[in-house]
Design a protein around this motif. Sequence first.
Motif, PDB file in Angstrom:
ATOM      1  N   ASP A 121      17.900  -1.812 -10.801  1.00 48.73           N
ATOM      2  CA  ASP A 121      18.888  -2.931 -10.949  1.00 48.73           C
ATOM      3  C   ASP A 121      18.870  -3.752 -11.933  1.00 48.73           C
ATOM      4  O   ASP A 121      19.870  -3.927 -12.824  1.00 48.73           O
ATOM      5  N   ASP A 122      17.620  -4.317 -12.218  1.00 50.19           N
ATOM      6  CA  ASP A 122      17.513  -5.348 -13.019  1.00 50.19           C
ATOM      7  C   ASP A 122      17.565  -4.382 -14.608  1.00 50.19           C
ATOM      8  O   ASP A 122      18.120  -5.087 -15.669  1.00 50.19           O
ATOM      9  N   ALA A 123      16.980  -3.284 -14.530  1.00 51.10           N
ATOM     10  CA  ALA A 123      17.099  -2.584 -15.878  1.00 51.10           C
ATOM     11  C   ALA A 123      18.482  -2.180 -16.140  1.00 51.10           C
ATOM     12  O   ALA A 123      18.777  -2.436 -17.185  1.00 51.10           O
ATOM     13  N   LYS A 124      19.249  -1.861 -15.221  1.00 50.27           N
ATOM     14  CA  LYS A 124      20.564  -1.470 -15.439  1.00 50.27           C
ATOM     15  C   LYS A 124      21.412  -2.772 -15.643  1.00 50.27           C
ATOM     16  O   LYS A 124      22.350  -2.647 -16.700  1.00 50.27           O
ATOM     17  N   SER A 125      20.985  -3.835 -15.100  1.00 51.98           N
ATOM     18  CA  SER A 125      21.664  -4.987 -15.688  1.00 51.98           C
ATOM     19  C   SER A 125      21.584  -5.458 -17.075  1.00 51.98           C
ATOM     20  O   SER A 125      22.422  -5.791 -17.788  1.00 51.98           O
ATOM     21  N   LEU A 126      20.297  -5.363 -17.393  1.00 53.92           N
ATOM     22  CA  LEU A 126      19.924  -5.507 -18.873  1.00 53.92           C
ATOM     23  C   LEU A 126      20.676  -4.743 -19.884  1.00 53.92           C
ATOM     24  O   LEU A 126      20.924  -4.858 -20.594  1.00 53.92           O
ATOM     25  N   TYR A 127      20.684  -3.434 -19.133  1.00 54.81           N
ATOM     26  CA  TYR A 127      21.327  -2.234 -20.258  1.00 54.81           C
ATOM     27  C   TYR A 127      22.710  -2.749 -20.434  1.00 54.81           C
ATOM     28  O   TYR A 127      23.255  -2.550 -21.578  1.00 54.81           O
ATOM     29  N   ASN A 128      23.417  -3.167 -19.374  1.00 57.78           N
ATOM     30  CA  ASN A 128      24.727  -3.441 -19.510  1.00 57.78           C
ATOM     31  C   ASN A 128      24.998  -4.938 -20.384  1.00 57.78           C
ATOM     32  O   ASN A 128      26.072  -4.697 -21.118  1.00 57.78           O
ATOM     33  N   GLN A 129      24.252  -5.841 -20.217  1.00 60.67           N
ATOM     34  CA  GLN A 129      24.062  -7.008 -20.941  1.00 60.67           C
ATOM     35  C   GLN A 129      23.967  -6.559 -22.352  1.00 60.67           C
ATOM     36  O   GLN A 129      24.773  -7.133 -23.352  1.00 60.67           O
ATOM     37  N   ALA A 130      23.090  -5.652 -22.695  1.00 60.44           N
ATOM     38  CA  ALA A 130      23.021  -5.316 -24.054  1.00 60.44           C
ATOM     39  C   ALA A 130      24.139  -4.537 -24.737  1.00 60.44           C
ATOM     40  O   ALA A 130      24.358  -4.760 -25.813  1.00 60.44           O
ATOM     41  N   GLN A 131      24.808  -3.675 -23.945  1.00 59.66           N
ATOM     42  CA  GLN A 131      26.008  -2.971 -24.457  1.00 59.66           C
ATOM     43  C   GLN A 131      27.152  -4.027 -24.608  1.00 59.66           C
ATOM     44  O   GLN A 131      27.766  -3.917 -25.722  1.00 59.66           O
ATOM     45  N   GLN A 132      27.189  -4.952 -23.935  1.00 58.15           N
ATOM     46  CA  GLN A 132      28.250  -5.919 -24.224  1.00 58.15           C
ATOM     47  C   GLN A 132      27.952  -6.689 -25.420  1.00 58.15           C
ATOM     48  O   GLN A 132      28.757  -6.996 -26.241  1.00 58.15           O
ATOM     49  N   ALA A 133      26.682  -6.951 -25.547  1.00 57.93           N
ATOM     50  CA  ALA A 133      26.040  -7.732 -26.820  1.00 57.93           C
ATOM     51  C   ALA A 133      26.514  -6.860 -28.039  1.00 57.93           C
ATOM     52  O   ALA A 133      26.848  -7.216 -29.241  1.00 57.93           O
ATOM     53  N   PHE A 134      25.965  -5.661 -27.835  1.00 55.96           N
ATOM     54  CA  PHE A 134      26.500  -4.582 -28.942  1.00 55.96           C
ATOM     55  C   PHE A 134      27.738  -4.550 -29.293  1.00 55.96           C
ATOM     56  O   PHE A 134      28.009  -4.932 -30.611  1.00 55.96           O
ATOM     57  N   ASN A 135      28.873  -4.432 -28.591  1.00 53.29           N
ATOM     58  CA  ASN A 135      30.097  -4.123 -28.583  1.00 53.29           C
ATOM     59  C   ASN A 135      30.601  -5.581 -29.207  1.00 53.29           C
ATOM     60  O   ASN A 135      31.680  -5.523 -30.193  1.00 53.29           O
ATOM     61  N   MET A 136      30.374  -6.980 -28.721  1.00 50.29           N
ATOM     62  CA  MET A 136      30.723  -8.138 -29.364  1.00 50.29           C
ATOM     63  C   MET A 136      30.213  -8.179 -30.653  1.00 50.29           C
ATOM     64  O   MET A 136      31.025  -8.466 -31.717  1.00 50.29           O
ATOM     65  N   ALA A 137      28.826  -7.706 -31.219  1.00 50.70           N
ATOM     66  CA  ALA A 137      28.550  -7.806 -32.512  1.00 50.70           C
ATOM     67  C   ALA A 137      29.134  -6.855 -33.379  1.00 50.70           C
ATOM     68  O   ALA A 137      29.410  -7.046 -34.460  1.00 50.70           O
ATOM     69  N   GLN A 138      29.219  -5.686 -32.982  1.00 52.56           N
ATOM     70  CA  GLN A 138      29.561  -4.560 -33.595  1.00 52.56           C
ATOM     71  C   GLN A 138      31.253  -4.823 -33.999  1.00 52.56           C
ATOM     72  O   GLN A 138      31.540  -4.600 -35.111  1.00 52.56           O
ATOM     73  N   ALA A 139      31.838  -5.578 -33.289  1.00 50.31           N
ATOM     74  CA  ALA A 139      33.416  -5.855 -33.537  1.00 50.31           C
ATOM     75  C   ALA A 139      33.373  -6.968 -34.657  1.00 50.31           C
ATOM     76  O   ALA A 139      34.064  -7.073 -35.590  1.00 50.31           O
ATOM     77  N   ALA A 140      32.339  -7.793 -34.791  1.00 46.26           N
ATOM     78  CA  ALA A 140      32.430  -8.871 -35.829  1.00 46.26           C
ATOM     79  C   ALA A 140      31.307  -8.355 -37.054  1.00 46.26           C
ATOM     80  O   ALA A 140      31.432  -8.943 -37.899  1.00 46.26           O
ATOM     81  N   ALA A 141      31.129  -7.172 -36.999  1.00 42.96           N
ATOM     82  CA  ALA A 141      30.023  -6.708 -38.195  1.00 42.96           C
ATOM     83  C   ALA A 141      30.928  -6.170 -39.146  1.00 42.96           C
ATOM     84  O   ALA A 141      32.029  -5.557 -39.117  1.00 42.96           O
ATOM     85  N   PRO A 142      30.477  -6.533 -40.417  1.00 43.13           N
ATOM     86  CA  PRO A 142      31.443  -6.099 -41.722  1.00 43.13           C
ATOM     87  C   PRO A 142      31.241  -4.624 -41.754  1.00 43.13           C
ATOM     88  O   PRO A 142      30.352  -3.759 -41.257  1.00 43.13           O
ATOM     89  N   LYS A 143      32.295  -3.671 -42.147  1.00 47.72           N
ATOM     90  CA  LYS A 143      32.249  -2.472 -42.024  1.00 47.72           C
ATOM     91  C   LYS A 143      31.359  -1.711 -43.135  1.00 47.72           C
ATOM     92  O   LYS A 143      30.791  -0.376 -42.781  1.00 47.72           O
ATOM     93  N   LYS A 144      30.873  -2.316 -44.160  1.00 44.62           N
ATOM     94  CA  LYS A 144      30.029  -1.694 -44.885  1.00 44.62           C
ATOM     95  C   LYS A 144      29.062  -2.635 -45.444  1.00 44.62           C
ATOM     96  O   LYS A 144      29.097  -3.822 -45.744  1.00 44.62           O
TER      97      LYS A 144
END
Length: 144
Positions: A121-144
């Motif tokens: 359960d903790d591993a799944k929670s960390l996975y989900n938290q990491a996926q949210q962090a990735f989505n937020m950062a990727q949205a802010a990332a320059p395209k190239k």
Amino acid sequence: PEPTPAEKLFDAYKKEYAQVGTMKQISGSSMGETSSTAWDAFVSNGKVHIVREITDMDNDKGRIALKMAFHNDKPWVVVKEESAVGGSRPFATSKVGWDEGGNLVLKERLANGQLSDVSADDAKSLYNQAQQAFNMAQAAAPKK
């Protein structure tokens, strides 16, 4: 002895993490109801590879630092360090990591000198938290 799959995974993560100096850095912050979070991400070729988050809990309840690495836009390795307020050393460190097939390979928790497994359960929670962090950062990332 031959390194375990978990050891190989963590060694590969450390090599990847050492490359942050060659990547473009972006950063941001957010406020929650009970905490404030600062984050930075490291981007190469328009893709987020590493995100670091530091969350300070309100009312001096401590700090949580997350270092998250990604492969193929998915969480790969997450290291979570929990510290007391003003504490320079974490009192608990959790390391989780997934192989190419999405299987949990690395699941260590060191707390108060005791080594144990991170729960599913903790591993799944960390996975989900990491996926949210990735989505937020990727949205802010320059395209190239």
